[in-house]
Design a protein around this motif. Structure first.
Motif, PDB file in Angstrom:
ATOM      1  N   HIS A  85       0.863  -1.152  -0.171  1.00 42.93           N
ATOM      2  CA  HIS A  85      -0.074   0.094  -0.037  1.00 42.93           C
ATOM      3  C   HIS A  85       0.894   1.120  -0.171  1.00 42.93           C
ATOM      4  O   HIS A  85       1.728   1.278   0.758  1.00 42.93           O
ATOM      5  N   ARG A 110       1.182   5.471  -0.067  1.00 41.79           N
ATOM      6  CA  ARG A 110       0.424   6.804   0.142  1.00 41.79           C
ATOM      7  C   ARG A 110       1.182   7.998  -0.344  1.00 41.79           C
ATOM      8  O   ARG A 110       2.360   8.045   0.247  1.00 41.79           O
ATOM      9  N   TYR A 111       0.586   8.751  -1.285  1.00 43.68           N
ATOM     10  CA  TYR A 111       1.476   9.934  -1.876  1.00 43.68           C
ATOM     11  C   TYR A 111       1.759  11.007  -0.849  1.00 43.68           C
ATOM     12  O   TYR A 111       0.726  11.352  -0.173  1.00 43.68           O
ATOM     13  N   ARG A 112       2.834  11.314  -0.259  1.00 50.05           N
ATOM     14  CA  ARG A 112       3.052  12.423   0.616  1.00 50.05           C
ATOM     15  C   ARG A 112       3.805  13.597   0.081  1.00 50.05           C
ATOM     16  O   ARG A 112       4.393  14.362   0.525  1.00 50.05           O
ATOM     17  N   SER A 117      -6.689   2.390  -7.092  1.00 48.61           N
ATOM     18  CA  SER A 117      -6.748   3.626  -6.352  1.00 48.61           C
ATOM     19  C   SER A 117      -7.657   3.463  -5.043  1.00 48.61           C
ATOM     20  O   SER A 117      -8.851   2.932  -5.011  1.00 48.61           O
ATOM     21  N   GLU A 157      -4.816   9.778  -2.589  1.00 50.19           N
ATOM     22  CA  GLU A 157      -3.623   9.378  -2.428  1.00 50.19           C
ATOM     23  C   GLU A 157      -3.013   8.266  -2.163  1.00 50.19           C
ATOM     24  O   GLU A 157      -1.725   7.927  -2.062  1.00 50.19           O
ATOM     25  N   ASP A 158      -3.709   7.096  -2.104  1.00 52.23           N
ATOM     26  CA  ASP A 158      -3.518   5.938  -1.722  1.00 52.23           C
ATOM     27  C   ASP A 158      -3.758   4.928  -2.852  1.00 52.23           C
ATOM     28  O   ASP A 158      -4.828   5.051  -3.513  1.00 52.23           O
ATOM     29  N   CYS A 201      -2.968   0.582  -3.839  1.00 57.47           N
ATOM     30  CA  CYS A 201      -2.607  -0.790  -3.219  1.00 57.47           C
ATOM     31  C   CYS A 201      -2.630  -1.924  -4.323  1.00 57.47           C
ATOM     32  O   CYS A 201      -3.516  -1.966  -5.215  1.00 57.47           O
ATOM     33  N   TRP A 212       6.865   9.062  -1.103  1.00 57.37           N
ATOM     34  CA  TRP A 212       5.702   7.857  -0.886  1.00 57.37           C
ATOM     35  C   TRP A 212       5.793   7.632   0.601  1.00 57.37           C
ATOM     36  O   TRP A 212       7.060   7.072   1.087  1.00 57.37           O
ATOM     37  N   THR A 227      -2.496  -1.774   4.423  1.00 61.30           N
ATOM     38  CA  THR A 227      -3.041  -0.682   4.783  1.00 61.30           C
ATOM     39  C   THR A 227      -3.172  -0.250   6.120  1.00 61.30           C
ATOM     40  O   THR A 227      -2.921   0.755   6.298  1.00 61.30           O
ATOM     41  N   LEU A 235       0.057   1.632   7.788  1.00 59.48           N
ATOM     42  CA  LEU A 235       0.221   2.890   7.535  1.00 59.48           C
ATOM     43  C   LEU A 235      -0.834   3.902   8.240  1.00 59.48           C
ATOM     44  O   LEU A 235      -2.013   3.715   8.396  1.00 59.48           O
ATOM     45  N   SER A 257      -2.142   7.565   9.422  1.00 57.68           N
ATOM     46  CA  SER A 257      -2.717   8.770   8.679  1.00 57.68           C
ATOM     47  C   SER A 257      -1.615   9.754   8.631  1.00 57.68           C
ATOM     48  O   SER A 257      -1.323  10.501   7.526  1.00 57.68           O
TER      49      SER A 257
END
Length: 190
Positions: A5, A7-9, A37, A41-42, A44, A66, A86, A89, A91
């Motif tokens: 998974h 997550r775009y940061r 999607s 931002e996520d 998997c 990421w 998921t 991670l 938040s």
């Protein structure tokens, strides 16, 4: 079963489009299922092997934008692996963070895998453009002579670029990550 998974940061303004493009590109990696999607931002995906999982995590770490969650669950239990990836991670997960959750839980392998990826992320973050070019060519299967020719530099210059880029540390860390994930996957009932 293995899942990842991401997550775009990063700071991209058009993040939804960047995340969609990234999902499409990552889905072309060998042994990686289609990235789905999970919001803006996520993304998997299920992953077929420890090697494919490491390649995918390294691609995400190389980008530097990421946070990554890895889930390992018993064979045939894709849903549990995805949920574990998921759930690993939070938040507030930062770019470059790799979190790992194993099902069933109970070993220190999750922390060990996360630690290896933390070290690999550090090596990748320190790499110059020239180092990224050199390692990319060697990773794609070219030997040092072929890679040097491709870049129009001497074999000695290629060797120096690889050394400065931490190529030996990367390959050793990648193999350690593969070995640890293989043990975790075997321990999950695989």
């Amino acid at each position: 079963m293995l899942a990842i998974h991401a997550r775009y940061r990063g700071r991209e303004i058009r993040r939804a489009e960047l995340v969609r493009r990234s999902a499409r590109a990552l889905s072309t990696l060998e042994g990686v299922g289609e990235f789905r999607s999970l919001g803006v931002e996520d993304i998997c995906a299920d992953v077929a092997s420890p090697e494919a999982l490491c390649d995918t995590a390294m691609a995400l770490l190389s980008d530097g934008s990421w946070a990554i969650g890895i889930g390992v669950a018993p064979a045939g239990d894709e849903d549990t692996a995805r949920v574990a990836a998921t759930a690993s991670l939070s938040s507030g997960a930062r770019a470059g963070a790799v979190k790992v959750r194993l099902r069933p839980a109970g070993s220190t392998l999750a922390a060990d895998i996360a630690a290896v990826f933390s070290l690999l992320g550090h090596v990748l973050a320190k790499r110059t453009l020239e180092g990224r070019e050199a390692t990319s060519l060697v990773r794609s299967g070219l030997n040092q002579n072929e890679a040097a020719e491709e870049l129009g530099i001497s074999k000695q210059a290629m060797s120096q670029r690889l050394q400065a880029a931490g190529w030996q540390a990367e390959t050793a860390g990648w193999q350690l990550a593969v070995n640890l994930i293989t043990r975790a996957d075997a321990g999950s009932g695989h």
